[in-house]
Scaffold this motif. Sequence first.
Motif, mmCIF file in Angstrom:
data_model
loop_
_atom_site.group_PDB
_atom_site.id
_atom_site.type_symbol
_atom_site.label_atom_id
_atom_site.label_comp_id
_atom_site.label_asym_id
_atom_site.label_seq_id
_atom_site.Cartn_x
_atom_site.Cartn_y
_atom_site.Cartn_z
ATOM 1 N N UNK A 58 4.426 20.970 12.495
ATOM 2 C CA UNK A 58 5.414 19.890 12.629
ATOM 3 C C UNK A 58 4.887 18.655 11.923
ATOM 4 N N UNK A 59 5.758 17.755 11.533
ATOM 5 C CA UNK A 59 5.339 16.549 10.809
ATOM 6 C C UNK A 59 5.078 15.350 11.718
ATOM 7 N N UNK A 60 4.864 15.460 12.984
ATOM 8 C CA UNK A 60 4.679 14.354 13.938
ATOM 9 C C UNK A 60 3.413 13.558 13.738
ATOM 10 N N UNK A 61 2.343 14.032 13.255
ATOM 11 C CA UNK A 61 1.107 13.278 13.161
ATOM 12 C C UNK A 61 0.869 12.699 11.776
ATOM 13 N N UNK A 62 1.858 12.670 10.926
ATOM 14 C CA UNK A 62 1.685 12.083 9.601
ATOM 15 C C UNK A 62 2.008 10.587 9.677
ATOM 16 N N UNK A 63 1.124 9.759 9.138
ATOM 17 C CA UNK A 63 1.319 8.301 9.143
ATOM 18 C C UNK A 63 1.631 7.890 7.722
ATOM 19 N N UNK A 64 2.715 7.100 7.541
ATOM 20 C CA UNK A 64 3.109 6.611 6.228
ATOM 21 C C UNK A 64 2.853 5.113 6.199
ATOM 22 N N UNK A 65 2.078 4.601 5.224
ATOM 23 C CA UNK A 65 1.774 3.174 5.090
ATOM 24 C C UNK A 65 2.607 2.633 3.949
ATOM 25 N N UNK A 66 3.385 1.571 4.284
ATOM 26 C CA UNK A 66 4.226 0.929 3.278
ATOM 27 C C UNK A 66 3.586 -0.412 2.960
ATOM 28 N N UNK A 67 3.225 -0.724 1.734
ATOM 29 C CA UNK A 67 2.613 -2.010 1.430
ATOM 30 C C UNK A 67 3.643 -3.145 1.567
ATOM 31 N N UNK A 68 3.152 -4.234 1.923
ATOM 32 C CA UNK A 68 4.028 -5.416 2.125
ATOM 33 C C UNK A 68 4.378 -6.052 0.794
ATOM 34 N N UNK A 69 5.216 -7.109 0.872
ATOM 35 C CA UNK A 69 5.623 -7.822 -0.326
ATOM 36 C C UNK A 69 4.427 -8.637 -0.849
ATOM 37 N N UNK A 70 4.305 -8.848 -2.125
ATOM 38 C CA UNK A 70 3.192 -9.631 -2.638
ATOM 39 C C UNK A 70 3.325 -11.115 -2.243
ATOM 40 N N UNK A 71 2.231 -11.798 -1.997
ATOM 41 C CA UNK A 71 2.281 -13.198 -1.584
ATOM 42 C C UNK A 71 2.844 -14.100 -2.709
ATOM 43 N N UNK A 72 3.499 -15.108 -2.352
ATOM 44 C CA UNK A 72 4.090 -16.011 -3.337
ATOM 45 C C UNK A 72 3.022 -16.936 -3.882
ATOM 46 N N UNK A 73 3.073 -17.490 -5.017
ATOM 47 C CA UNK A 73 2.035 -18.337 -5.571
ATOM 48 C C UNK A 73 2.547 -19.656 -5.863
#
Length: 102
Positions: A87-102
């Motif tokens: 089953x796919x229950x223990x898979x963790x997906x990491x989504x990177x956040x938006x880049x910081x503004x400068x």
Amino acid sequence: MKYTAVFSAALMALTLSACDKPTVVTPPAVVTVPVPGPAGPPGATGSTGSTGYTGATGATGSTGSTGGTGATGSTGDTGVQGQRGKTGGDTVVIVPGAPPAR
């Protein structure tokens, strides 16, 4: 010497064949032919021959036996079983956040 003997033999053959040979004449033989007499009475008819025997008929040959049944082939091996699905229950997906503004 070989040729002398051959030549001598040939010359002798020619000499002897040239001689005059007297021919002997024989008078023909006198043949007296007998005069046939009157014909005799005809003979009796012969008896008829017996009929021959007929040969016996040969016996019929026996029927051949039936051949044996062939052996059955062996069953093939069973293939390897696959692993059971997870089953796919223990898979963790990491989504990177938006880049910081400068």
